[in-house]
Design an enzyme around this catalytic site. Structure first.
Site, PDB file in Angstrom:
ATOM      1  N   GLY A 127       2.584  -0.981   4.060  1.00 25.71           N
ATOM      2  CA  GLY A 127       1.869  -1.825   3.108  1.00 25.71           C
ATOM      3  C   GLY A 127       2.254  -3.277   3.198  1.00 25.71           C
ATOM      4  O   GLY A 127       3.390  -3.605   3.561  1.00 25.71           O
ATOM      5  N   TYR A 136     -11.044   1.660   5.181  1.00 22.10           N
ATOM      6  CA  TYR A 136      -9.943   1.388   4.249  1.00 22.10           C
ATOM      7  C   TYR A 136     -10.419   0.435   3.160  1.00 22.10           C
ATOM      8  O   TYR A 136     -10.933  -0.641   3.437  1.00 22.10           O
ATOM      9  CB  TYR A 136      -8.773   0.785   5.009  1.00 22.10           C
ATOM     10  CG  TYR A 136      -7.467   0.815   4.260  1.00 22.10           C
ATOM     11  CD1 TYR A 136      -6.567   1.857   4.457  1.00 22.10           C
ATOM     12  CD2 TYR A 136      -7.139  -0.177   3.348  1.00 22.10           C
ATOM     13  CE1 TYR A 136      -5.366   1.893   3.766  1.00 22.10           C
ATOM     14  CE2 TYR A 136      -5.940  -0.140   2.656  1.00 22.10           C
ATOM     15  CZ  TYR A 136      -5.060   0.892   2.868  1.00 22.10           C
ATOM     16  OH  TYR A 136      -3.867   0.927   2.180  1.00 22.10           O
ATOM     17  N   SER A 137     -10.232   0.834   1.912  1.00 21.10           N
ATOM     18  CA  SER A 137     -10.679   0.013   0.788  1.00 21.10           C
ATOM     19  C   SER A 137      -9.714   0.144  -0.373  1.00 21.10           C
ATOM     20  O   SER A 137      -9.519   1.232  -0.929  1.00 21.10           O
ATOM     21  CB  SER A 137     -12.081   0.437   0.336  1.00 21.10           C
ATOM     22  OG  SER A 137     -12.469  -0.291  -0.817  1.00 21.10           O
ATOM     23  N   ASN A 138      -9.122  -0.964  -0.767  1.00 23.16           N
ATOM     24  CA  ASN A 138      -8.217  -0.969  -1.911  1.00 23.16           C
ATOM     25  C   ASN A 138      -8.937  -0.622  -3.207  1.00 23.16           C
ATOM     26  O   ASN A 138      -8.311  -0.176  -4.168  1.00 23.16           O
ATOM     27  CB  ASN A 138      -7.554  -2.343  -2.021  1.00 23.16           C
ATOM     28  CG  ASN A 138      -6.572  -2.593  -0.901  1.00 23.16           C
ATOM     29  OD1 ASN A 138      -5.485  -2.033  -0.867  1.00 23.16           O
ATOM     30  ND2 ASN A 138      -6.959  -3.429   0.064  1.00 23.16           N
ATOM     31  N   SER A 152       0.795  -1.233   0.000  1.00 15.90           N
ATOM     32  CA  SER A 152       0.000   0.000   0.000  1.00 15.90           C
ATOM     33  C   SER A 152       0.819   1.271   0.000  1.00 15.90           C
ATOM     34  O   SER A 152       0.242   2.363  -0.129  1.00 15.90           O
ATOM     35  CB  SER A 152      -0.952   0.004   1.191  1.00 15.90           C
ATOM     36  OG  SER A 152      -2.042  -0.837   0.922  1.00 15.90           O
TER      37      SER A 152
END
Length: 374
Positions: free
Chosen positions: A326, A186-188, A87
């Site tokens: 990340g 939190y969202s990719n 991340s």
């Protein structure tokens, strides 16, 4: 892809303690440097295969390694080896997005629908700002994917995923909040969309824009946006995932894999030196004007610790530091700097996912605090 390790449910109560060779540092003996090496060794003992770090402070630059580069060998972890940065990719993507904002080609209040019509339900209410600071409410596509040691995970090792496929997996689930902009989640998925928006605005893939705007100007020679290439290139430690066997759970070398599953949310490869250089340039105003750097360091929700692709934390000595971390299962990285950039640290590990990761994270926190506190 920050939450992957934290969401794993496969940890066991017992630590897998790995025999390691004597660690090597790139600096002469010094009490403070010895303490850094000791903290890095603790990270390995806590449950990682290998670890590497670079610290920059008023004394100069220190690099240390611990553990092994490859299980079944005594090969040392390469100093400044390449790892999958997970991340931390998001900070690079956010930097490019904000550069486009600074150029007047994109607005933080532009909606997703205005740039990607019809791609996500409710896209007329979700803004670029909300994608950047994880207040969009979009479901995280990572939560729809099989995780090790499930057999389905290994079946996807060489699969090429498109952003559209992964986004569709996310929007098949309801949003995480009633309306965008009110809650951090939190969202990719947010950063897959930002990658697509960069391409729409510039006519070039987001990776090309990162290379053109960040990697080449800063001469980040160990940093790449791999796309579908399974190779890390250059010296690197091996990464592992747990697999089930008749005798229990063993580690499988998963260094080579198709990183398209991470995309703009976490596919980049880098080194501790390059990540320190990147964050020094970013926080020093070399990549963004002051007003946009201020926006980047403004929390998305009151009292939050995440802005526009940038995170922060407070050390045990009360110093606030900025950066990101990340994880991609096989690698986990942390990179932080003080606001004045006098102290920086990047740590990367190859985890043993059978270990208790609360213990590993505690050991990493101790190293970060040691590096970042006067």
């Amino acid at each position: 892809m920050k939450p992957v390790l934290r969401s794993m449910t496969i940890a066991t109560a017992a630590l897998a303690v790995i025999a390691v060779p004597t660690a090597v540092t790139a600096a002469p003996p010094h009490p403070d440097r010895d303490a850094l090496q000791s903290r890095l060794d603790d990270v390995v003992t806590a449950g990682t295969v290998g670890a590497l770090a670079e610290v920059r402070d008023p004394q100069g630059t220190w690099q240390g390694v611990g553990g092994v580069a490859e299980l079944g060998t005594t090969r040392e972890v390469p100093v400044d080896g390449r790892v999958r940065a997970g991340s931390i990719t998001k900070t690079f993507v956010a930097t490019v997005v904000l550069q486009l904002v600074g150029e007047g080609r994109l607005g933080l209040e532009d909606t997703v629908d205005s740039r990607l019509p019809g791609v996500v339900p409710g896209g007329d209410r979700i803004t670029v700002r909300q994608l950047l600071n994880h207040t969009s409410g979009l479901f995280d596509y990572v939560q729809t994917l099989p995780m090790p040691p499930a057999p389905g995970f290994l079946a996807n090792r060489w699969r090429t995923w498109t952003p559209a496929e992964l986004i569709q997996r996310a929007v098949a689930h309801p949003p995480t909040s009633d309306r965008p902009g009110v809650a951090f989640a939190y969202s990719n998925t947010n950063y897959l969309l930002l990658g697509q928006i960069i391409e729409k605005v510039t006519g070039r893939p987001y990776g090309t824009e990162i290379e053109r705007r960040v990697i080449r100007p800063l001469q980040l020679r160990g940093t790449t946006v791999p796309g579908t290439s399974p190779q890390l290139g250059g010296p690197h430690p091996h990464g592992y995932v747990p697999t089930r066997t008749d005798g229990g759970t063993e580690l499988l070398d998963y260094t080579r894999m198709n990183p398209s599953v991470f995309g703009a949310a976490g596919e980049m490869i880098s080194t501790p030196t390059d990540l320190n250089r990147f964050f020094a340039a970013l926080l020093g105003g070399r990549l963004l004007p002051d007003r946009l750097l201020t926006a980047m360091t403004t929390p998305g929700v009151p009292g939050g610790d995440y802005g526009l692709g940038l995170a922060w934390r407070d050390t045990t000595c009360g110093t606030r530091v900025y950066g990101n971390d990340g994880g991609t299962l096989t690698y986990q990285s942390w990179s932080y700097a003080t606001g004045d950039r006098r102290r920086q640290v990047t740590v990367a590990v190859t985890p043993d996912l059978r270990a208790d990761y609360a213990v590993v994270f505690a050991a990493v926190d101790a190293l970060l605090n040691k590096a970042l506190c006067p």
